[in-house]
Design a protein around this motif. Structure first.
Motif, PDB file in Angstrom:
ATOM      1  N   ALA A 144      22.429 -12.088 -22.860  1.00  0.00           N
ATOM      2  CA  ALA A 144      21.265 -11.917 -21.990  1.00  0.00           C
ATOM      3  C   ALA A 144      21.704 -11.416 -20.625  1.00  0.00           C
ATOM      4  O   ALA A 144      22.750 -11.819 -20.112  1.00  0.00           O
ATOM      5  N   HIS A 145      20.925 -10.537 -20.043  1.00  0.00           N
ATOM      6  CA  HIS A 145      21.216 -10.060 -18.696  1.00  0.00           C
ATOM      7  C   HIS A 145      21.222 -11.248 -17.731  1.00  0.00           C
ATOM      8  O   HIS A 145      20.309 -12.080 -17.746  1.00  0.00           O
ATOM      9  N   ASP A 156      23.496 -13.638 -17.736  1.00  0.00           N
ATOM     10  CA  ASP A 156      24.213 -14.785 -18.297  1.00  0.00           C
ATOM     11  C   ASP A 156      25.547 -14.942 -17.568  1.00  0.00           C
ATOM     12  O   ASP A 156      26.381 -14.047 -17.581  1.00  0.00           O
ATOM     13  N   TYR A 214      25.163  -6.334 -23.417  1.00  0.00           N
ATOM     14  CA  TYR A 214      23.908  -6.924 -22.978  1.00  0.00           C
ATOM     15  C   TYR A 214      22.701  -6.375 -23.728  1.00  0.00           C
ATOM     16  O   TYR A 214      22.643  -5.187 -24.067  1.00  0.00           O
ATOM     17  N   HIS A 259      15.231  -8.969 -23.888  1.00  0.00           N
ATOM     18  CA  HIS A 259      14.557 -10.092 -24.557  1.00  0.00           C
ATOM     19  C   HIS A 259      15.492 -11.290 -24.682  1.00  0.00           C
ATOM     20  O   HIS A 259      15.616 -11.901 -25.740  1.00  0.00           O
ATOM     21  N   ASN A 260      16.210 -11.575 -23.589  1.00  0.00           N
ATOM     22  CA  ASN A 260      17.114 -12.727 -23.531  1.00  0.00           C
ATOM     23  C   ASN A 260      18.240 -12.636 -24.555  1.00  0.00           C
ATOM     24  O   ASN A 260      18.754 -13.653 -25.025  1.00  0.00           O
ATOM     25  N   GLY A 261      18.615 -11.396 -24.891  1.00  0.00           N
ATOM     26  CA  GLY A 261      19.718 -11.173 -25.815  1.00  0.00           C
ATOM     27  C   GLY A 261      19.308 -10.888 -27.247  1.00  0.00           C
ATOM     28  O   GLY A 261      20.165 -10.587 -28.094  1.00  0.00           O
ATOM     29  N   TYR A 262      18.017 -10.928 -27.558  1.00  0.00           N
ATOM     30  CA  TYR A 262      17.566 -10.822 -28.947  1.00  0.00           C
ATOM     31  C   TYR A 262      16.991  -9.460 -29.317  1.00  0.00           C
ATOM     32  O   TYR A 262      16.640  -9.234 -30.479  1.00  0.00           O
TER      33      TYR A 262
END
Length: 253
Positions: free
Chosen positions: A167-168, A170, A186, A189-192
């Motif tokens: 996630a950006h 983190d 990166y 969507h929180n890494g997803y």
């Protein structure tokens, strides 16, 4: 410069292990080169980025600033595919980077052939270099995005991917990652975001009952399972890395 002098300077800059690896890989280092490498070590440049080599699954892979350095955690992904014993598979590797996953599979599964995709021009060049060195004729590397619904050569028996999943913002990212390409690390969507795209598109690229193997980050298992099951995939199993962290998820079409 004498090798023992170079070793001492590099040890002071980056530690014993770094000095040993660098001098073992190059026994003739000029004074200027030694001091430049020492400067790199002091600013946290990974040794693999300095010597342009990282071993993965028993093979030496070329690496540079355009690719992630192969990591031991990702060997779990390779082992998971090999364990299923699919014969002479056609493999698609999404976001191939150095090509380490695809090439390791081809080298360890009799009759395996594959295609590796990467949107980065630099990464595609690195992967092609590793294919030529380690499995000439066994794989094709394409500079192409897997965000497109069409895929040349489909359907495949197996799809593998170690997509960007951090996630950006983190703050758990280690210092060495500062030297890796951000686009390989990166995701939105929180890494997803990349899992969402792969879950949707990859069903069009794999044969019936074919399997997809995904590397995931720590704590991402439940959400990635939800994403893929909602897209029509069937969960098969998970695999843990050597630290006991769930690192790989396997789904079937």
């Amino acid at each position: 410069m004498k090798i023992n002098q170079a070793f001492t300077i590099l040890q002071r800059a980056g530690g014993l292990r770094a000095a040993r690896i660098i001098t073992d890989n190059n026994r003739k280092l000029s004074r200027l080169r030694v001091y430049f490498i020492a400067w790199q070590l002091r600013r946290g440049t990974p040794v693999a980025k300095i010597i342009h080599q990282k071993w993965f699954y028993g093979l030496p892979f070329y690496t540079n600033r355009h690719t992630l350095d192969p990591r031991p955690d990702t060997e779990t992904l390779v082992s998971a595919v090999i364990a299923d014993g699919v014969l002479t598979p056609r493999i698609l590797d999404l976001g191939t980077g150095t090509g380490c996953v695809l090439i390791s599979l081809i080298k360890n599964i009799p009759g395996a052939r594959g295609v590796g995709l990467d949107i980065s021009r630099g990464a595609a060049r690195v992967a092609r270099r590793n294919v030529r060195a380690l499995c000439p004729g066994g794989a094709t590397i394409m500079r192409r995005s897997y965000h497109r619904p069409q895929m040349p050569g489909a359907p495949f028996d197996i799809i593998v991917s170690n997509p960007p999943y951090i996630a950006h913002g983190d703050n758990r990212v280690d210092d060495g990652a500062r030297h890796d390409p951000a686009m390989a690390l990166y995701a939105a969507h929180n890494g997803y975001a990349e899992y969402e795209i792969i879950a949707k598109n990859a069903r069009n690229w794999i044969r019936r009952a074919g399997r997809i193997y995904l590397e995931i980050g720590d704590g991402m298992s439940d959400r990635v399972c939800d994403i893929f099951c909602a897209a029509g995939w069937r969960f098969v199993r998970s695999e843990q890395d050597l630290a006991g962290i769930t690192r790989v998820l396997v789904f079937e079409k």
